[in-house]
Design an enzyme around this catalytic site. Structure first.
Site, mmCIF file in Angstrom:
data_model
loop_
_atom_site.group_PDB
_atom_site.id
_atom_site.type_symbol
_atom_site.label_atom_id
_atom_site.label_comp_id
_atom_site.label_asym_id
_atom_site.label_seq_id
_atom_site.Cartn_x
_atom_site.Cartn_y
_atom_site.Cartn_z
ATOM 1 N N LYS A 115 0.829 -1.377 -0.033
ATOM 2 C CA LYS A 115 -0.008 -0.064 0.039
ATOM 3 C C LYS A 115 0.956 1.173 -0.111
ATOM 4 O O LYS A 115 1.740 1.267 0.845
ATOM 5 C CB LYS A 115 -0.856 0.048 1.174
ATOM 6 C CG LYS A 115 -1.692 1.448 1.366
ATOM 7 C CD LYS A 115 -2.745 1.309 2.743
ATOM 8 C CE LYS A 115 -3.063 2.573 3.005
ATOM 9 N NZ LYS A 115 -3.813 2.622 4.409
ATOM 10 N N ASP A 143 -3.357 4.316 -2.166
ATOM 11 C CA ASP A 143 -4.364 4.978 -1.337
ATOM 12 C C ASP A 143 -4.445 6.405 -1.598
ATOM 13 O O ASP A 143 -3.985 7.230 -0.674
ATOM 14 C CB ASP A 143 -4.112 4.591 0.324
ATOM 15 C CG ASP A 143 -4.935 5.208 1.050
ATOM 16 O OD1 ASP A 143 -6.093 5.247 0.643
ATOM 17 O OD2 ASP A 143 -4.758 5.061 2.431
ATOM 18 N N LYS A 145 -7.137 8.477 -2.332
ATOM 19 C CA LYS A 145 -8.434 8.986 -1.880
ATOM 20 C C LYS A 145 -8.858 10.224 -2.729
ATOM 21 O O LYS A 145 -8.790 11.420 -2.264
ATOM 22 C CB LYS A 145 -8.283 9.667 -0.355
ATOM 23 C CG LYS A 145 -8.170 8.518 0.450
ATOM 24 C CD LYS A 145 -7.966 9.032 2.182
ATOM 25 C CE LYS A 145 -7.831 7.851 3.206
ATOM 26 N NZ LYS A 145 -6.652 7.402 2.909
ATOM 27 N N ASP A 148 -12.001 15.081 -6.706
ATOM 28 C CA ASP A 148 -12.274 16.057 -7.625
ATOM 29 C C ASP A 148 -13.387 16.156 -8.664
ATOM 30 O O ASP A 148 -14.105 15.275 -8.522
ATOM 31 C CB ASP A 148 -10.641 16.157 -8.328
ATOM 32 C CG ASP A 148 -10.060 17.152 -8.710
ATOM 33 O OD1 ASP A 148 -10.725 18.124 -9.372
ATOM 34 O OD2 ASP A 148 -8.895 17.470 -8.343
ATOM 35 N N ILE A 149 -13.363 17.104 -9.456
ATOM 36 C CA ILE A 149 -14.259 16.973 -10.694
ATOM 37 C C ILE A 149 -14.189 15.737 -11.364
ATOM 38 O O ILE A 149 -13.106 14.818 -11.201
ATOM 39 C CB ILE A 149 -14.070 18.152 -11.554
ATOM 40 C CG1 ILE A 149 -12.772 17.905 -12.270
ATOM 41 C CG2 ILE A 149 -14.197 19.425 -10.765
ATOM 42 C CD1 ILE A 149 -12.656 19.035 -13.541
ATOM 43 N N GLY A 150 -15.323 15.241 -11.704
ATOM 44 C CA GLY A 150 -15.426 13.892 -12.317
ATOM 45 C C GLY A 150 -14.529 13.409 -13.479
ATOM 46 O O GLY A 150 -13.730 12.210 -13.317
ATOM 47 N N THR A 152 -11.370 14.469 -13.827
ATOM 48 C CA THR A 152 -10.179 14.546 -13.057
ATOM 49 C C THR A 152 -10.022 13.123 -12.664
ATOM 50 O O THR A 152 -8.970 12.447 -12.588
ATOM 51 C CB THR A 152 -9.900 15.656 -12.175
ATOM 52 O OG1 THR A 152 -9.984 16.676 -13.049
ATOM 53 C CG2 THR A 152 -8.338 15.469 -11.519
ATOM 54 N N THR A 198 -11.513 8.627 9.329
ATOM 55 C CA THR A 198 -11.483 8.358 10.778
ATOM 56 C C THR A 198 -11.003 9.836 11.633
ATOM 57 O O THR A 198 -11.098 9.776 12.824
ATOM 58 C CB THR A 198 -10.116 7.331 10.910
ATOM 59 O OG1 THR A 198 -9.097 7.992 10.337
ATOM 60 C CG2 THR A 198 -10.662 6.017 10.175
#
Length: 205
Positions: A115, A143, A145, A148-150, A152, A198
């Site tokens: 990861k 990872d 996450k 952003d705009i679709g 991108t 979290t």
């Protein structure tokens, strides 16, 4: 052993206080999880298997090769944390990629899945680290996450798929997930949606 019951989690510790040796076993529901801390020996791994647990977590360091060999021989999964986590001074962060690469080299074929977290992703040399992992035939969990705009997000997932990444994370907004799925473009990359961070507390929610 010292046992503490926390909900569905049973924590068991062995070791001598003050000598930096502790093995904690974490058993959740019917699926066993082992949490290994600091310096453990293969004998502790055998105890984990005898307790019908199925995963060893090596936290914030690289253990001796014997631990990984014992886990592999017994069919135990190994969850290996990179040594650098949370907050560190710049002098500690700069060699992060070098340390991560050294860990990959030491672990060799004992670990087949890595990861890569977001802050390491932007460190100098991270691209070469990812490629070296893939060149070994190992898998990468990116990872990132993404949020952003679709278009991108779609292209970000597409680039991860181009590299041969196995898992990539995006935020769990419906449009973000739809864009991420569009970015797969028939490739086998898996999309993991992060629904709640979290770090969020009740006020933030």
């Amino acid at each position: 052993p010292l046992c503490s019951i926390l909900g569905l989690t049973r924590l068991v510790c062995w070791g001598k206080q003050g000598r930096g040796r502790c093995l904690s076993l974490l058993s959740v529901s019917e699926s066993g999880v082992v949490w290994h801390k600091v310096n453990a020996v293969p004998g502790r791994v055998y105890l984990a298997r005898k307790a019908q647990l199925d995963l060893v977590r090596v936290h914030a360091h690289v253990a001796r090769p014997e631990l990984y060999e014992a886990a592999d021989a017994l069919g135990l999964l190994v969850w290996q944390d990179l040594p650098l986590q949370w907050g560190y001074a710049r002098t500690a962060r700069r060699p992060a990629v070098r340390q991560a690469r050294a860990m990959v080299d030491r672990l060799g074929d004992s670990v087949r899945f890595y990861k890569i977290g977001l802050w390491l992703l932007f460190a100098q040399g991270a691209d070469g680290l990812i490629q070296s992992i893939l060149d070994r035939g190992a898998k990468v969990f990116l990872d990132a996450k993404m949020y952003d705009i679709g278009k991108t997000v779609e292209e970000g997932v597409a680039r991860a798929a181009d590299r041969g990444v196995t898992f990539v994370t995006v935020h769990g907004d419906d449009r973000i997930v739809e864009s991420a799925m569009a970015g797969k473009r028939g490739r086998d990359v898996k999309i993991l949606a992060v629904t709640v961070l979290t770090s969020l507390d009740d006020a933030a929610l």
